[in-house]
Design an enzyme around this catalytic site. Structure first.
Site, PDB file in Angstrom:
ATOM      1  N   GLU A  99       0.815  -1.220   0.000  1.00 30.73           N
ATOM      2  CA  GLU A  99       0.000   0.000   0.000  1.00 30.73           C
ATOM      3  C   GLU A  99       0.849   1.272   0.000  1.00 30.73           C
ATOM      4  O   GLU A  99       0.442   2.285   0.553  1.00 30.73           O
ATOM      5  CB  GLU A  99      -0.933   0.029   1.220  1.00 30.73           C
ATOM      6  CG  GLU A  99      -1.953  -1.081   1.257  1.00 30.73           C
ATOM      7  CD  GLU A  99      -3.016  -0.884   2.339  1.00 30.73           C
ATOM      8  OE1 GLU A  99      -2.756  -0.170   3.316  1.00 30.73           O
ATOM      9  OE2 GLU A  99      -4.112  -1.449   2.178  1.00 30.73           O
TER      10      GLU A  99
ATOM     11  N   GLU B  70      -7.018  -7.028  -0.727  1.00 35.02           N
ATOM     12  CA  GLU B  70      -7.582  -6.852   0.620  1.00 35.02           C
ATOM     13  C   GLU B  70      -9.026  -6.437   0.517  1.00 35.02           C
ATOM     14  O   GLU B  70      -9.343  -5.321   0.151  1.00 35.02           O
ATOM     15  CB  GLU B  70      -6.827  -5.778   1.411  1.00 35.02           C
ATOM     16  CG  GLU B  70      -5.602  -6.283   2.070  1.00 35.02           C
ATOM     17  CD  GLU B  70      -5.055  -5.295   3.098  1.00 35.02           C
ATOM     18  OE1 GLU B  70      -5.806  -4.454   3.594  1.00 35.02           O
ATOM     19  OE2 GLU B  70      -3.855  -5.401   3.368  1.00 35.02           O
TER      20      GLU B  70
HETATM   21  C1  LIG Z   1      -5.990   1.741   2.383  1.00 38.20           C
HETATM   22  C2  LIG Z   1      -6.251   1.180   3.724  1.00 38.20           C
HETATM   23  O1  LIG Z   1      -6.866   1.785   4.569  1.00 38.20           O
HETATM   24  N1  LIG Z   1      -5.784  -0.032   3.930  1.00 38.20           N
HETATM   25  C3  LIG Z   1      -6.017  -0.781   5.126  1.00 38.20           C
HETATM   26  C4  LIG Z   1      -6.752  -2.012   4.751  1.00 38.20           C
HETATM   27  O2  LIG Z   1      -7.003  -2.755   5.868  1.00 38.20           O
HETATM   28  C5  LIG Z   1      -5.825  -3.239   6.453  1.00 38.20           C
HETATM   29  C6  LIG Z   1      -6.259  -4.065   7.579  1.00 38.20           C
HETATM   30  O3  LIG Z   1      -7.251  -3.440   8.302  1.00 38.20           O
HETATM   31  C7  LIG Z   1      -4.922  -2.119   6.907  1.00 38.20           C
HETATM   32  O4  LIG Z   1      -3.709  -2.676   7.299  1.00 38.20           O
HETATM   33  C8  LIG Z   1      -4.695  -1.167   5.758  1.00 38.20           C
HETATM   34  O5  LIG Z   1      -4.046  -0.028   6.209  1.00 38.20           O
END
Ligand SMILES: CC(=O)N[C@H]1CO[C@H](CO)[C@@H](O)[C@@H]1O
Ligand SMILES: *[C@@H]1O[C@H](CO)[C@@H](O)[C@H](O)[C@H]1NC(C)=O
Ligand SMILES: *[C@@H]1O[C@H](CO)[C@@H](O)[C@H](O)[C@H]1NC(C)=O
Ligand SMILES: *[C@@H]1O[C@H](CO)[C@@H](O)[C@H](O)[C@H]1NC(C)=O
Ligand SMILES: *[C@@H]1O[C@H](CO)[C@@H](O)[C@H](O)[C@H]1NC(C)=O
Ligand SMILES: *[C@@H]1O[C@H](CO)[C@@H](O)[C@H](O)[C@H]1NC(C)=O
Ligand SMILES: *[C@@H]1O[C@H](CO)[C@@H](O)[C@H](O)[C@H]1NC(C)=O
Ligand SMILES: *[C@@H]1O[C@H](CO)[C@@H](O)[C@H](O)[C@H]1NC(C)=O
Length: 586
Positions: free
Chosen positions: A182, A251
């Site tokens: 990310e 995710e």
């Molecule tokens: C973009 C974002 O908010 N990503 C989140 C997605 O969810 C995971 C687990 O809760 C987080 O680690 C990320 O930061």
């Protein structure tokens, strides 16, 4: 002579057979991941090995398979495996090799997100604090000191997997790996250095030659051959940046994590199924549930600040590994149905009909058969549409799936799975197994609180991570102040003022507790002020600073200071506040 020759022939044959069976070719095209040349639909679920016990793994993985998944995903947690530089720990629930082999034994694939930055509501996002304390380091950007450490750990993990033959290219279960995590969400403030860094990550990962594809999630500019993928509540509108990359959702949040004092998060089975069905309707072929089993933040691993011990996530398998119904069952039906449509979804010609009001049909046709998705993305009105002479009613915010384009086999808003309600009964004390009973002992703090005895001294206040190296969440700061008679004019109010970046502060003066305070969010910075009565001569000030999970997300999150910033004694004169003593530096 002859029998011997025959024997030799046989053993050679079996050797050839096993080695030709073993290597699995994983690649991709614009439609899907391909495994041994076949386009595949991947239903994947996140299970972090560190958030359950090895004894739970076989059951969790088996229940995932029964739930219709074919892949298990996990992050790798750098600070857990390398708690001190070049000293590694893969024991107990850190036994990554055992976890991956368990996935293999269950007949599933694995998706290894090495990172090695994880986020994951994990303490410090998975970075070791010693990394932050290396001289000359700038983390997560184009800095040689950092890149060397990142490469060192990534290589260590890759070598470990290779040694155990766990990559698909070696006959193992790992079909996919991830580098970074990310970064696209936070990269703006890093400027050009961020772009150079992400290019370096791609080159470095490639050079490790793992024989299966690498992905970078939330990275629209991922350099080829990295596959960029989507994370979020809904990813149906996502398009990969390269036409030769499949549409992958790394995710998909099944719920959410819980913070201290916050309610249990909930995402309905209907909404989650809707999101997944929409994703497949619009061309997705790889979905990973974050989390499929969330589990527990054991020990000091919770990130933060203030991430709770439970990491249940409202996932299809609950914290303890029970089926979270109806979510588990409702999704299982969806997975089995989509898998039965694998050929047409990964090869079919796609056409669509727009019925307005965000109601639409998508038709996949291949080799004389057709499958349909009818969707109503309107969240306030049901819809009835006519398709090929038949009327279909689509409940609000739902997708119907018709594998033959005639009969509705599944609608995301209609839950057929029975819900069982768990009632948690409090344990009677006498029934409690000995292994689960609590013991506690007070820390001997008399010498610290009364006399300011510690393990080292410094001339200025040291930031907490730098002082503790993350070996503890607690840090005592002690100092003393000498007052003579003139400092103690009768009727004067003296106030102790502590400026801290969190998260909890307990203050003592001359051995007496004078107050406690904790930060309430935002920057997590607060100023503690408390009137104190000091005596002539030496006065002992003792401050206990406590962190509740180090920050795990955001640009430069790892540079966020924790612990005391400034300590002052101020006097409240009628004409204003006056600093009597400033202990912040000397
Ligand atoms: C973009 C974002 O908010 N990503 C989140 C997605 O969810 C995971 C687990 O809760 C987080 O680690 C990320 O930061
Ligand atoms: C922190 O840990 C690193 C690596 O393990 C070590 O080199 C360093 O001396 C430690 N620092 C402190 C303050 O303990
Ligand atoms: C990692 O660093 C250690 C020394 O700290 C070195 O011995 C080892 O070769 C390095 N590994 C890689 C893959 O660079
Ligand atoms: C959803 O349906 C309502 C009622 O028919 C309609 O007014 C609204 O415009 C629709 N929303 C969208 C985004 O089409
Ligand atoms: C197409 O369908 C026929 C008959 O149902 C089947 O024999 C054939 O294998 C199918 N072709 C492909 C590429 O799936
Ligand atoms: C479908 O609905 C339309 C409009 O309500 C109606 O006129 C038509 O008769 C229905 N068709 C069938 C096959 O029920
Ligand atoms: C508290 O400390 C921060 C830095 O740690 C500083 O920016 C801020 O000005 C200080 N506030 C006060 C009131 O001293
Ligand atoms: C100083 O005294 C004034 C007046 O009594 C009071 O309002 C204020 O809160 C005091 N400030 C501190 C820091 O004690």
């Amino acid at each position: 002579m002859a029998p011997f020759q025959k024997l030799l022939f046989f053993s050679l044959l079996s050797y050839c057979l096993s080695s030709s069976i073993s290597a699995i070719d994983v690649s991709r095209d614009g439609r899907a991941l391909t495994i041994d040349g076949e386009r595949r639909i991947i239903h994947s679920g996140s299970i972090h090995y560190t958030r359950s016990t090895p004894e739970m793994w076989p059951d969790l993985i088996q229940k995932s398979k029964e739930g219709g998944l074919n892949t298990i995903e996990t992050y790798v947690f750098w600070n857990a495996h390398e708690p001190e530089r070049r000293q590694y720990d893969f024991s107990g629930n850190l036994d990554l090799v055992r976890f991956i082999k368990q996935i293999q034994d269950t007949g599933m694939y694995a998706f290894l997100r090495i990172g090695p930055y994880a986020c994951a509501e994990w303490n410090y996002g998975g970075y070791p604090v010693w990394l932050h304390n290396i001289e000359g380091i700038e983390m997560r950007t184009n800095n040689d000191v950092y890149k060397k450490e990142m490469q060192n750990f990534t290589t260590y993990i890759v070598d470990l997997m290779k040694k155990e033959k766990l990559f698909a290219s070696q006959g193992g279960p790992i079909i996919l790996a991830q580098i970074e995590n990310e970064y696209g969400n936070v990269m703006g403030p890093y400027g050009d250095a961020g772009k150079e860094y992400i290019n370096w990550c791609a080159t470095m990962a490639n050079s490790l030659d793992i024989g299966v594809p690498w992905v970078m999630c939330q990275q629209s500019d991922a350099p080829l051959p990295m596959i960029n993928t989507c994370n979020g509540w809904y990813c149906d509108q996502f398009t990969p940046s390269n036409p030769n990359s499949p549409k992958m959702w790394t995710e998909n949040w099944t719920g959410w994590f819980k913070g201290w004092g916050e309610p249990d998060p909930h995402r309905t089975a209907e909404d989650l199924a809707f999101a997944v069905a929409r994703f497949f309707q619009l061309g997705g072929t790889f979905n990973n549930y974050y989390m499929y089993h969330g589990g527990t933040n054991f020990g000091r691993v919770a990130g933060g600040p203030y991430i709770a011990t439970t990491y249940d996530y409202d996932a299809p398998l609950d914290e303890y590994g029970n089926l979270n119904q109806p979510k588990w069952g409702h999704l299982k039906e969806l997975h089995l149905l989509l898998t039965s449509m694998e050929k047409v979804l990964t090869h079919g010609d796609v056409s669509s009909i727009d019925y307005h009001n965000i109601v639409s049909a998508t038709i996949y046709s291949f080799n004389g058969t057709s499958s349909c998705f009818l969707s109503n993305a309107n969240d306030s009105a049901d819809a009835t549409i006519s398709y090929q002479g038949t009327n279909y009613t689509l409940p609000t915010w739902s997708v119907s799936i018709l594998p033959d384009c005639k009969a509705v086999a599944y609608n995301t808003a209609k839950v057929n799975t029975q819900t069982s309600v768990f009632v948690k009964k409090p344990n009677q004390a006498e029934d409690e197994p000995i292994a689960l009973s609590w013991t506690w002992r007070p820390e001997h703090i008399k010498h610290t609180v009364n006399h300011g005895l510690g393990s080292f001294s410094a001339k200025q206040i040291i930031e907490q991570k730098a002082a503790t190296n993350d070996s503890s969440d607690y840090l005592w700061y002690m100092t003393s102040v000498h007052l003579d008679k003139d400092d103690l004019v009768l009727g004067d109010d003296l106030t102790l003022r502590v400026n801290t970046t969190g998260h909890v502060l307990h203050a003592y003066v001359n051995g007496k507790h004078i107050g406690s305070e904790w930060s309430q969010g935002g920057s997590y910075q607060f100023i503690f002020e408390q009137k104190v009565k000091l005596k002539k001569g030496k006065n002992q000030l003792t401050l206990l600073s406590v962190t509740v999970g180090l920050k795990n997300y955001g640009s430069f999150f790892y540079d966020t200071p924790v612990g005391l910033g400034g300590v002052q004694l101020v006097r409240n004169h009628s004409d204003g506040l006056k600093i009597i003593k400033d202990f912040s530096s000397n």
